[in-house]
Motif scaffolding. Structure first.
Motif, short mmCIF file in Angstrom:
data_model
loop_
_atom_site.label_atom_id
_atom_site.label_comp_id
_atom_site.label_asym_id
_atom_site.label_seq_id
_atom_site.Cartn_x
_atom_site.Cartn_y
_atom_site.Cartn_z
N VAL A 169 0.84 -1.21 0.00
CA VAL A 169 0.00 0.00 0.00
C VAL A 169 0.88 1.25 0.00
O VAL A 169 0.65 2.19 -0.79
CB VAL A 169 -0.95 0.00 1.22
CG1 VAL A 169 -1.70 1.32 1.31
CG2 VAL A 169 -1.93 -1.16 1.12
N ALA A 170 1.89 1.29 0.85
CA ALA A 170 2.75 2.47 0.94
C ALA A 170 3.54 2.68 -0.35
O ALA A 170 3.74 3.82 -0.79
CB ALA A 170 3.70 2.33 2.14
N ALA A 171 4.02 1.58 -0.95
CA ALA A 171 4.83 1.69 -2.16
C ALA A 171 4.01 2.25 -3.32
O ALA A 171 4.42 3.22 -3.99
CB ALA A 171 5.41 0.33 -2.52
N TRP A 172 2.85 1.66 -3.60
CA TRP A 172 2.08 2.11 -4.75
C TRP A 172 1.41 3.44 -4.49
O TRP A 172 1.17 4.23 -5.43
CB TRP A 172 1.05 1.05 -5.14
CG TRP A 172 1.71 -0.19 -5.67
CD1 TRP A 172 1.67 -1.45 -5.16
CD2 TRP A 172 2.56 -0.28 -6.84
NE1 TRP A 172 2.42 -2.31 -5.91
CE2 TRP A 172 2.98 -1.63 -6.95
CE3 TRP A 172 3.00 0.64 -7.77
CZ2 TRP A 172 3.82 -2.07 -7.98
CZ3 TRP A 172 3.84 0.21 -8.81
CH2 TRP A 172 4.23 -1.13 -8.90
N GLU A 173 1.12 3.75 -3.24
CA GLU A 173 0.63 5.09 -2.90
C GLU A 173 1.68 6.14 -3.24
O GLU A 173 1.36 7.21 -3.77
CB GLU A 173 0.28 5.16 -1.42
CG GLU A 173 -0.26 6.51 -0.98
CD GLU A 173 -0.53 6.55 0.52
OE1 GLU A 173 -1.65 6.90 0.90
OE2 GLU A 173 0.40 6.23 1.29
N ALA A 174 2.96 5.82 -2.96
CA ALA A 174 4.04 6.75 -3.29
C ALA A 174 4.16 6.94 -4.80
O ALA A 174 4.46 8.03 -5.28
CB ALA A 174 5.35 6.24 -2.71
N VAL A 175 3.92 5.86 -5.56
CA VAL A 175 3.96 5.96 -7.02
C VAL A 175 2.82 6.82 -7.53
O VAL A 175 2.99 7.67 -8.42
CB VAL A 175 3.91 4.54 -7.65
CG1 VAL A 175 3.74 4.63 -9.16
CG2 VAL A 175 5.18 3.76 -7.30
N LEU A 176 1.64 6.63 -6.98
CA LEU A 176 0.46 7.34 -7.49
C LEU A 176 0.37 8.78 -6.99
O LEU A 176 -0.11 9.67 -7.71
CB LEU A 176 -0.80 6.58 -7.09
CG LEU A 176 -0.98 5.19 -7.72
CD1 LEU A 176 -2.18 4.48 -7.13
CD2 LEU A 176 -1.09 5.29 -9.23
N ASN A 177 0.82 9.04 -5.74
CA ASN A 177 0.55 10.35 -5.13
C ASN A 177 1.78 11.12 -4.67
O ASN A 177 1.64 12.30 -4.33
CB ASN A 177 -0.38 10.16 -3.92
CG ASN A 177 -1.70 9.51 -4.29
OD1 ASN A 177 -2.24 9.75 -5.37
ND2 ASN A 177 -2.22 8.66 -3.41
N ARG A 178 2.97 10.47 -4.62
CA ARG A 178 4.11 11.15 -4.02
C ARG A 178 5.29 11.29 -4.98
O ARG A 178 6.40 11.59 -4.55
CB ARG A 178 4.54 10.40 -2.73
CG ARG A 178 3.40 10.23 -1.74
CD ARG A 178 3.78 9.37 -0.54
NE ARG A 178 4.62 10.06 0.40
CZ ARG A 178 5.16 9.50 1.49
NH1 ARG A 178 4.93 8.20 1.73
NH2 ARG A 178 5.92 10.19 2.31
N GLY A 179 5.04 11.08 -6.24
CA GLY A 179 6.05 11.36 -7.26
C GLY A 179 7.10 10.28 -7.47
O GLY A 179 8.04 10.48 -8.25
#
Length: 306
Positions: free
Chosen positions: A177-187
Motif C-alpha cells: 500500500v505504501a509503495a504504490w501510494e508513493a507511485v500514485l501520489n508522491r512522485g
C-alpha cells in the motif's frame, strides 16, 4: 520469503550470511551501483533494516572514496510501538548487533555508521540530498514504511535510486500500500520490479530503464516483460536459474579440500594371473596318443605312490 537461520560461524562467502537476498536482486544492486560509478554519480549509501548484513555487505563493497555508508536497525532495542514489537519478536528474534557486525567485518575492514533504533531516526542523522542509493527493508507496517519513503525522498539525490523490499509479498500488505501510494501520489517513479523488490527514483527513470533493458535482453537467465500502469512503464524481471554475481570471499574463507577421485576399477584378465609352466611337447603327445583306459591307470598308479 523463506526462513533464514542465524549462525554463530564466521561466513566464508556471501552465500553463508543468513538473509533474503536472491541472486536476481544481487545482480540488480550490482548493476545500479556500478552504473552510478561509471556515470560519475557520487553520494552516500543508506540501508534501513539490515538483518544479518547480507545486502549491507554487498552495498559496502561499492563505496567510493569520500562516501559514507549508514545502516539503521532496531537490533535488540525497543520497538517504537506494540505492532512493531510484535513483528520484531516474530521474525527477527535471533538478530543481534553483534551478529551483524561479525558478518560485516568478515568482508570489510571497518563498520558502516550504525544507527541503533527505529528508522524514524534516520532523517535526523543523515543529511538531506546526500545519498545515491537507499535500500528500505525495515518495518513492514504501513505507517512506518510511509515514513521511510518520506525520509528517503528528502535524503536521496535527484538521480538516486531507492529500493523497497517486500512490496508484493502476501504477508506484507502495508509495504504494498505504501509503495504504490508513493507511485500514485508522491512522485515516486518505478524503474523495475523483481520478484521481491521495487526499484524506483524521483528523477527520470527512462535513461536507466533503457540501459537496464539493454543489459537484461542479453541474458538468458532472466525472464523479462513490460507493462504500462497509471502512466508508468514497468519492467518486470524474474530469475530463470540465475546465479549470483561474483563477490570476493571473506577473510575467513577456506578453500574446499578436493576429494581424491577413486581408483579406476580394472577388469581382471588371464594376463593378471601368472600361468603355470607349459607342458613339454612329449607330454602333450603322450596325452593325445594314449588310450583313455591307459591314461586312467597311470593316474591311479601315481596316486598310490603319493
Amino acid at each position: 520469503m523463506t526462513n533464514a537461520t542465524a549462525t554463530d560461524k564466521h561466513p566464508g562467502e556471501l552465500a553463508d550470511v543468513p538473509g533474503w537476498f536472491p541472486p536476481l536482486d544481487q545482480t540488480l544492486f550490482t548493476w545500479f551501483l556500478d552504473r552510478q560509478k561509471k556515470a560519475g554519480i557520487k553520494g552516500d549509501l543508506l540501508e534501513l533494516g539490515v538483518y544479518m548484513g547480507k545486502s549491507a555487505i554487498l552495498l559496502g563493497h561499492h563505496l567510493q572514496d569520500g562516501e559514507q555508508f549508514t545502516v539503521c536497525d532496531l537490533f535488540e532495542g525497543d520497538a517504537p510501538d506494540e505492532a512493531n514489537k510484535a513483528e520484531s519478536s516474530k521474525s527477527y528474534a535471533s538478530l543481534t548487533q553483534q551478529a551483524f557486525e561479525r558478518n560485516y567485518l568478515s568482508f570489510h575492514d571497518s563498520l558502516p555508521t550504525v544507527i541503533t533504533g527505529p528508522s524514524s531516526l534516520v532523517d535526523e542523522k543523515v543529511a538531506p540530498d546526500s545519498c545515491r542509493f537507499i535500500h528500505i527493508d525495515a518495518s513492514h507496517l504501513y505507517e512506518h514504511v510511509y515514513g521511510d519513503i518520506g525520509a528517503a525522498h528528502d535524503i536521496l539525490l535527484p538521480e538516486g535510486v531507492v529500493v523497497l523490499d517486500d512490496f508484493r509479498s502476501e504477508h506484507t500488505p502495508g509495504v504494498a500500500v505504501a509503495a504504490w501510494e508513493a507511485v500514485l501520489n508522491r512522485g515516486l517513479r518505478p524503474i523495475c520490479l523483481s520478484t521481491q523488490k521495487l526499484y524506483a527514483t524521483w528523477g527520470d527513470p527512462e535513461p536507466l530503464q533503457e540501459e537496464l533493458l539493454e543489459m537484461l535482453r542479453q541474458r538468458s537467465d532472466v525472464g523479462l516483460s513490460l507493462q504500462e500502469a497509471a502512466g508508468h512503464r514497468l519492467i518486470r524481471t524474474r530469475s530463470r536459474g540465475m546465479k549470483p554475481p561474483p563477490f570476493p570471499p571473506s577473510r575467513h574463507y577456506v578453500e574446499p579440500v578436493a576429494t581424491p577421485a577413486p581408483a579406476p576399477q580394472v577388469a581382471e584378465s588371464r594376463a593378471a594371473h601368472p600361468a603355470g609352466p607349459a607342458p613339454s611337447r612329449a607330454r602333450r603327445l603322450a596325452k593325445d596318443l594314449l588310450p583313455p583306459v591307459i591314461t586312467r591307470a597311470v593316474r591311479r598308479a601315481r596316486a598310490k605312490r603319493s
